[in-house]
Design a protein around this motif. Structure first.
Motif, mmCIF file in Angstrom:
data_model
loop_
_atom_site.group_PDB
_atom_site.id
_atom_site.type_symbol
_atom_site.label_atom_id
_atom_site.label_comp_id
_atom_site.label_asym_id
_atom_site.label_seq_id
_atom_site.Cartn_x
_atom_site.Cartn_y
_atom_site.Cartn_z
ATOM 1 N N SER A 143 -104.052 -54.376 0.221
ATOM 2 C CA SER A 143 -102.491 -55.374 -0.449
ATOM 3 C C SER A 143 -103.153 -54.134 -2.454
ATOM 4 C CB SER A 143 -102.848 -56.094 -1.281
ATOM 5 O OG SER A 143 -102.566 -56.771 -0.261
ATOM 6 N N ALA A 144 -104.110 -53.599 -2.365
ATOM 7 C CA ALA A 144 -103.721 -52.976 -4.122
ATOM 8 C C ALA A 144 -103.624 -51.862 -3.541
ATOM 9 C CB ALA A 144 -105.780 -53.324 -3.758
ATOM 10 N N TRP A 153 -108.403 -38.445 -7.642
ATOM 11 C CA TRP A 153 -108.212 -40.097 -7.464
ATOM 12 C C TRP A 153 -107.995 -40.206 -6.665
ATOM 13 C CZ3 TRP A 153 -105.352 -42.810 -8.293
ATOM 14 C CH2 TRP A 153 -103.983 -42.628 -9.265
ATOM 15 N N ALA A 154 -106.350 -39.954 -6.689
ATOM 16 C CA ALA A 154 -105.084 -40.766 -5.987
ATOM 17 C C ALA A 154 -105.731 -40.793 -4.277
ATOM 18 C CB ALA A 154 -104.139 -40.402 -6.224
ATOM 19 N N PRO A 155 -105.359 -39.412 -3.516
ATOM 20 C CA PRO A 155 -105.441 -39.986 -1.980
ATOM 21 C C PRO A 155 -106.996 -40.553 -2.111
ATOM 22 C CG PRO A 155 -105.149 -36.934 -2.539
ATOM 23 C CD PRO A 155 -105.716 -38.625 -4.186
ATOM 24 N N LEU A 156 -108.450 -40.446 -2.579
ATOM 25 C CA LEU A 156 -109.827 -41.006 -2.052
ATOM 26 C C LEU A 156 -109.279 -42.133 -2.372
ATOM 27 C CD1 LEU A 156 -112.789 -40.185 -1.402
ATOM 28 C CD2 LEU A 156 -113.218 -39.864 -3.855
ATOM 29 N N GLY A 157 -108.316 -42.941 -3.737
ATOM 30 C CA GLY A 157 -108.899 -44.328 -4.023
ATOM 31 C C GLY A 157 -108.028 -44.669 -2.272
ATOM 32 N N TYR A 158 -106.552 -44.921 -2.297
ATOM 33 C CA TYR A 158 -105.653 -44.921 -1.274
ATOM 34 C C TYR A 158 -106.695 -45.375 -0.275
ATOM 35 C CZ TYR A 158 -102.221 -44.418 -5.386
ATOM 36 O OH TYR A 158 -101.783 -43.891 -6.413
ATOM 37 N N ALA A 201 -97.297 -57.571 -0.894
ATOM 38 C CA ALA A 201 -98.552 -57.298 -0.564
ATOM 39 C C ALA A 201 -99.122 -58.834 -1.247
ATOM 40 C CB ALA A 201 -99.067 -56.972 -2.400
ATOM 41 N N GLY A 202 -98.592 -60.093 -1.377
ATOM 42 C CA GLY A 202 -99.432 -60.804 -1.724
ATOM 43 C C GLY A 202 -99.650 -62.036 -0.442
ATOM 44 N N MET A 260 -107.565 -63.966 -6.767
ATOM 45 C CA MET A 260 -107.214 -64.057 -8.340
ATOM 46 C C MET A 260 -107.229 -62.833 -8.501
ATOM 47 S SD MET A 260 -110.206 -65.205 -10.513
ATOM 48 C CE MET A 260 -111.520 -63.177 -10.009
ATOM 49 N N LEU A 261 -107.767 -62.024 -7.953
ATOM 50 C CA LEU A 261 -107.665 -60.714 -8.196
ATOM 51 C C LEU A 261 -106.426 -60.166 -8.791
ATOM 52 C CD1 LEU A 261 -111.179 -59.377 -7.487
ATOM 53 C CD2 LEU A 261 -110.026 -59.478 -9.646
ATOM 54 N N LEU A 262 -105.740 -59.839 -7.200
ATOM 55 C CA LEU A 262 -104.841 -59.631 -6.833
ATOM 56 C C LEU A 262 -103.327 -60.530 -7.908
ATOM 57 C CD1 LEU A 262 -103.262 -57.639 -4.980
ATOM 58 C CD2 LEU A 262 -102.269 -59.456 -3.224
#
Length: 434
Positions: free
Chosen positions: A247-248, A236-241, A99-100, A116-118
């Motif tokens: 990377s997130a 929340w999962a399908p919408l969020g992904y 991911a990085g 920074m967040l990653l």
């Protein structure tokens, strides 16, 4: 050893994140990030290679303690790996490295803040699976979770504001419910310690009453179940992904989502076994009917690639819950194997989905025809990742699911038959997308 691989894998990403926050120039931030993302992966492989040769303390290797509460009780930064946490620690290191690297090559806006967040997320993930102390186990999860909300809300795609808000509400609620269960476990145990080992030893000799175990196990199942997208609190999962940057999505779906399952195996199963057994039947029926069958049919109906991957991730978590409901060594082993296999395959698929979007400029499945002729290597990797995800024999996902089915048969032949029927849904949506 001249260094502690667990502490190094946690501190290094957090140190670079702090340096970036303090104004480290972009050029040095990017150069150092290449090295720092590699360090947790190398430390994870190092611990994997040398695990069996290390001295064992209650089944844990690479044990170290850096901050101890008053008179050795209370909260302490206690690190170590056992046979359950080691595979997930390695998973976190490898997926975080991938991911990085992708983030560094992505050309994202405000790249310094994004990195920074990653890095904070990566440090938190390594800490989750390296912690022997319940407080730091929870603390590192929250440390890794908070950047997810920000990254979805700022760098996300379609419906990112709504997705970030829904993620925040659901996952914060799940985290708070699970925290109540963990605090109740500490207060009622009488062990005066958050340490996994101390709690396990004390409660092994002085087990909690059945009613208290039922209540604590119920809190942990609801709270941690929300974090793992247990039906019906899964939306929340399908919408969020679907909205998350690649990377997130790789880190959350591939690694952080396993926090709840890991907590149930590492904490609930040994400390409140009677309570977990009390809820086994309801958990199994929720998982097989909701996650496996209903969500499986919803996955087949998807026409958006990332939404399909999000729903398929929710579906496969149902098999993991079924393994936990078995309350057996075989079922638990199958869950650990499935968590690692699913983490690798779903992280790869989210990465490839974005690569496909760069080629086709769409996530609509009906507009992606002919990709194999234009990008044969990309198509081959996507087909391999899809076949692994649906559990084709020969891939690790298959062995994880098969082990769970064998353990589940002793628990309930009917639930086993329904769970096996869900494999058909996986084959349909997987082959259609490939």
């Amino acid at each position: 050893m001249p260094f502690d691989p667990l502490l190094l894998s946690i501190v290094t990403p957090l140190a670079l994140a702090a340096a970036i926050a303090c104004g480290l120039p972009k050029r040095w931030s990017v150069r150092l990030a290449y090295v720092v993302f590699a360090i947790p992966a190398l430390m994870a492989l190092h611990t994997w290679w040398h695990f069996s040769a290390q001295p064992q303390d209650h089944g844990y290797a690479f044990v170290s303690r850096y901050a101890t509460g008053l008179d050795g009780v209370g909260i302490s930064l206690h690190l170590g790996l056992n046979g359950i946490s080691l595979p997930l620690f390695v998973l976190a290191g490898l997926v975080g490295f991938a991911a990085g690297l992708y983030a560094l090559q992505s050309g994202a806006e405000r790249l310094k803040v994004y990195l920074m967040l990653l890095l904070i997320m990566q440090g938190g993930l390594m800490g989750v699976f390296a912690s022997i102390d319940v407080f730091f186990f929870y603390f590192f999860h929250e440390l890794a979770l908070i950047p997810t909300f920000i990254m979805v809300g700022v760098w996300g795609g379609r419906d990112r504001s709504y997705a970030a808000m829904k993620l925040t509400i659901y996952l914060t609620l799940g985290a708070m419910i699970s925290l109540v269960g963990l605090i109740a476990l500490y207060v009622k145990s009488g062990a005066h310690s958050f340490d996994f080992i101390a709690l396990r030893d004390y409660l092994g000799a002085h087990p909690l009453g059945a009613t208290l175990q039922n209540n604590i196990a119920g809190l942990l199942l609801v709270g941690l179940g929300v974090l793992v997208s247990l039906w019906p609190l899964h939306t929340w999962a399908p919408l969020g992904y679907g909205a998350a940057p690649s990377s997130a999505a790789m880190l959350h779906a591939g690694v952080l989502k396993k926090f709840g399952l890991y907590g149930l195996i590492q904490i609930a199963a040994p400390l409140v076994p009677v309570g977990l057994a009390h809820w086994a039947q309801p958990l199994a029926w929720l998982a097989v009917v909701g996650n496996v069958l209903i969500v499986g049919l919803i996955t087949i109906a998807q026409r958006d690639l990332k939404q399909m991957l999000g729903y398929s991730s929710v579906m496969h978590m149902g098999y993991a819950f079924l393994g936990i409901a078995c309350a057996s060594v075989l079922g638990t082993g199958g869950v650990v194997l499935l968590m690692v296999a699913h983490g690798l395959s779903v992280a790869l698929l989210f990465l490839l989905a974005t690569s496909i979007h760069h080629r086709t400029h769409t996530f609509a499945l009906d507009e992606m025809g002919g990709l194999a002729r234009q990008a044969p290597v990309l198509a081959a990797f996507f087909v391999a990742g899809t076949l692994a995800s649906i559990g084709l024999p020969g891939f690790a996902n298959f062995w994880g699911e098969l082990t769970i089915f064998v353990a589940l048969w002793k628990f309930s032949p009917l639930i086993t038959a329904l769970a096996v029927a869900g494999v058909v849904s996986s084959a349909i949506y997987g082959l259609r997308s490939a």
